[in-house]
Design an enzyme around this catalytic site. Structure first.
Site, mmCIF file in Angstrom:
data_model
loop_
_atom_site.group_PDB
_atom_site.id
_atom_site.type_symbol
_atom_site.label_atom_id
_atom_site.label_comp_id
_atom_site.label_asym_id
_atom_site.label_seq_id
_atom_site.Cartn_x
_atom_site.Cartn_y
_atom_site.Cartn_z
ATOM 1 N N HIS A 169 -16.308 17.783 -36.582
ATOM 2 C CA HIS A 169 -15.420 17.058 -35.499
ATOM 3 C C HIS A 169 -13.877 17.220 -36.254
ATOM 4 C CE1 HIS A 169 -14.748 13.943 -32.534
ATOM 5 N NE2 HIS A 169 -13.433 13.667 -33.302
ATOM 6 N N CYS A 215 -6.648 9.617 -31.645
ATOM 7 C CA CYS A 215 -7.087 8.164 -31.638
ATOM 8 C C CYS A 215 -6.085 7.337 -31.678
ATOM 9 C CB CYS A 215 -8.035 8.130 -32.873
ATOM 10 S SG CYS A 215 -8.965 6.377 -33.130
HETATM 11 P P1 HMG Z 1 -12.494 -7.609 -31.963
HETATM 12 O O1 HMG Z 1 -11.074 -8.163 -31.491
HETATM 13 O O2 HMG Z 1 -12.486 -7.964 -33.364
HETATM 14 O O3 HMG Z 1 -13.808 -8.257 -31.308
HETATM 15 O O4 HMG Z 1 -12.798 -6.106 -31.692
HETATM 16 P P2 HMG Z 1 -13.817 -9.120 -30.439
HETATM 17 O O5 HMG Z 1 -15.392 -9.699 -30.423
HETATM 18 O O6 HMG Z 1 -13.140 -10.498 -30.656
HETATM 19 O O7 HMG Z 1 -13.546 -8.870 -28.934
HETATM 20 C C1 HMG Z 1 -12.197 -8.774 -28.612
HETATM 21 C C2 HMG Z 1 -12.210 -8.877 -26.882
HETATM 22 O O8 HMG Z 1 -12.906 -7.742 -26.469
HETATM 23 C C3 HMG Z 1 -12.870 -9.763 -26.521
HETATM 24 O O9 HMG Z 1 -12.280 -10.226 -25.243
HETATM 25 C C4 HMG Z 1 -14.244 -9.199 -26.247
HETATM 26 O O10 HMG Z 1 -14.939 -10.067 -25.118
HETATM 27 C C5 HMG Z 1 -13.915 -7.797 -25.793
HETATM 28 P P3 HMG Z 1 -11.731 -11.735 -24.935
HETATM 29 O O11 HMG Z 1 -12.793 -12.791 -25.083
HETATM 30 O O12 HMG Z 1 -10.641 -11.852 -25.997
HETATM 31 O O13 HMG Z 1 -11.397 -11.560 -23.420
HETATM 32 N N1 HMG Z 1 -15.083 -6.994 -26.237
HETATM 33 C C6 HMG Z 1 -15.535 -6.076 -25.270
HETATM 34 N N2 HMG Z 1 -15.307 -5.852 -23.829
HETATM 35 C C7 HMG Z 1 -16.027 -4.720 -23.665
HETATM 36 N N3 HMG Z 1 -16.967 -3.902 -24.057
HETATM 37 C C8 HMG Z 1 -17.204 -4.292 -25.429
HETATM 38 C C9 HMG Z 1 -16.340 -5.337 -26.053
HETATM 39 N N4 HMG Z 1 -16.467 -5.891 -27.187
HETATM 40 C C10 HMG Z 1 -15.460 -6.857 -27.382
HETATM 41 N N5 HMG Z 1 -17.978 -3.555 -26.130
HETATM 42 C C11 HMG Z 1 -14.228 -4.313 -31.740
HETATM 43 C C12 HMG Z 1 -13.779 -5.472 -32.429
HETATM 44 C C13 HMG Z 1 -15.217 -3.256 -32.095
HETATM 45 C C14 HMG Z 1 -14.622 -4.549 -30.134
HETATM 46 C C15 HMG Z 1 -12.860 -3.362 -31.246
HETATM 47 O O14 HMG Z 1 -12.053 -3.217 -32.334
HETATM 48 C C16 HMG Z 1 -12.949 -2.080 -30.590
HETATM 49 O O15 HMG Z 1 -13.420 -2.030 -29.149
HETATM 50 N N6 HMG Z 1 -12.760 -0.906 -31.190
HETATM 51 C C17 HMG Z 1 -12.986 0.305 -30.429
HETATM 52 C C18 HMG Z 1 -11.667 1.327 -30.970
HETATM 53 C C19 HMG Z 1 -11.891 2.729 -30.571
HETATM 54 O O16 HMG Z 1 -12.641 2.727 -29.629
HETATM 55 N N7 HMG Z 1 -11.457 3.640 -31.207
HETATM 56 C C20 HMG Z 1 -11.425 4.942 -30.673
HETATM 57 C C21 HMG Z 1 -12.791 5.665 -30.891
HETATM 58 S S1 HMG Z 1 -13.114 6.092 -32.552
HETATM 59 C C22 HMG Z 1 -12.381 7.763 -32.850
HETATM 60 O O17 HMG Z 1 -11.699 8.133 -32.030
HETATM 61 C C23 HMG Z 1 -13.010 8.501 -33.886
HETATM 62 C C24 HMG Z 1 -13.899 9.720 -33.655
HETATM 63 O O18 HMG Z 1 -13.384 10.412 -32.500
HETATM 64 C C25 HMG Z 1 -14.137 10.341 -34.802
HETATM 65 C C26 HMG Z 1 -12.879 10.914 -35.420
HETATM 66 O O19 HMG Z 1 -12.088 11.455 -34.894
HETATM 67 O O20 HMG Z 1 -12.844 10.698 -36.507
HETATM 68 C C27 HMG Z 1 -15.148 9.200 -32.992
HETATM 69 MG MG MG Z 2 -12.123 12.011 -32.978
#
Ligand code: HMG
Ligand code: MG
Length: 284
Positions: A205, A238
């Site tokens: 990737h 990202c």
């Molecule tokens: P957090 O703030 O520690 O967790 O985030 P939380 O449980 O306190 O949740 C925060 C808020 O989000 C809360 O809302 C939750 O309800 C809500 P509030 O109560 O404040 O209104 N929430 C959700 N809502 C919808 N769906 C969910 C969800 N979970 C919590 N599933 C968390 C921790 C993991 C949720 C956050 O850090 C997160 O969502 N991270 C994702 C980041 C992301 O998507 N990054 C990009 C993808 S990775 C990438 O691109 C790399 C890749 O391409 C490979 C590469 O290139 O290396 C894959």
């Molecule tokens: Mg990626």
């Protein structure tokens, strides 16, 4: 018989998660529907992540509900926690992906958790997916360089790859998240990681910030990998990896591996149309 390479299209997810313009769900659906006609076996459509963290993916359920599914295509989504998995299930995702980091700095920035804690969070997803018969793919980010911690030792990558293997991930995708990996560093990483998981169950990737993604594809091909993630139009990045440019472009990987004699099963013309659509979406 010619050797085959599979391109796993990640544009609608990895590509669009980082766009500044809020892209309407209808445009995302049109892109996925066009990609469905190109011959991909797997398309990563969206992420069921926190909309506070990635606003671009807030319409995940709407996009999944709107696409026209082609037979034989697995529509994949990212799930960071059990809540995300439940959303993915309700939306009828064919497979899910859990995503960890090989570096602590990026793990904290992307998931608000260190590596060990993030893996603990994935355990219930994996258990639920196993019970439901849903395949789980694993990602490891920052397999060569981390925007916060610098160079990442191959042994650190191998440890996380082994954890994802032990979870039963059917494939582990190795992310050069910030696209600065040199072929030498990628080769050293692959040599170590292949001791944990055979190349047939690994994917490359590569983001293309440093312009060396195709060389990294070549290094991975030489190590026996045959699956590469890519995004049409070179979309992507990202939001939690400062300085990361787009994924290597699907059309570039397609032309590259085709010239090297590999079969992909893809229709280059349709891929070209999708790349054009993706570039238009970028500018609005
Ligand atoms: P957090 O703030 O520690 O967790 O985030 P939380 O449980 O306190 O949740 C925060 C808020 O989000 C809360 O809302 C939750 O309800 C809500 P509030 O109560 O404040 O209104 N929430 C959700 N809502 C919808 N769906 C969910 C969800 N979970 C919590 N599933 C968390 C921790 C993991 C949720 C956050 O850090 C997160 O969502 N991270 C994702 C980041 C992301 O998507 N990054 C990009 C993808 S990775 C990438 O691109 C790399 C890749 O391409 C490979 C590469 O290139 O290396 C894959
Ligand atoms: Mg990626």
């Amino acid at each position: 018989m010619p050797d085959t390479v599979e391109i796993f299209e990640v544009g609608p997810r990895d590509g669009l998660q980082n766009e500044a313009r809020l892209i309407p769900a209808s445009e995302k659906i049109a892109l996925v529907d066009l990609l469905s006609r190109a011959g991909f076996r797997r398309i990563e459509v969206t992420s069921f992540v926190s909309p506070k963290w990635v606003p671009q993916m807030a319409d995940a359920a709407e996009v999944m509900a709107g696409i026209t599914r082609a037979p034989g295509v697995s529509y994949a989504v990212l799930t960071p926690n059990l809540r995300g998995y439940q959303g993915a299930r309700a939306a009828g995702a064919d497979e899910v992906a859990i995503f960890a980091s090989a570096s602590e700095g990026f793990s904290r920035a992307n998931l608000n958790a260190g590596i060990a804690e993030s893996l603990e969070r994935f355990a219930p997803i994996v258990a639920a997916a196993r019970a439901d018969g849903v395949p789980v793919r694993g990602y490891v980010s920052c397999v060569v360089e981390c925007p916060f911690d610098g160079a990442v030792p191959p042994g650190d990558v191998a440890r996380v790859v082994a954890a994802l293997r032990d979870f039963g991930c059917y494939e582990v995708s190795l992310g050069d998240t910030i696209g600065r990996g040199t072929p030498e560093a990628v080769d050293a990483m692959l040599a170590r990681v292949s001791e944990e998981v055979p190349p047939a169950r690994l994917a490359g990737h590569f983001h293309d910030t440093g312009g060396r993604a195709l060389e990294n594809v070549d290094v991975a091909l030489a190590r026996g990998l045959r699956v590469f993630d890519a995004a049409v139009g070179g979309l992507g990045g990202c939001p939690y990896a400062p300085g990361a440019a787009g994924n290597v472009a699907t059309e570039a990987v397609l032309a590259h591996v085709t010239a090297a004699g590999f079969e992909t099963g893809l229709d280059a013309e349709t891929v070209g149309l999708a790349a054009e659509m993706a570039r238009t979406m970028r500018t609005g």
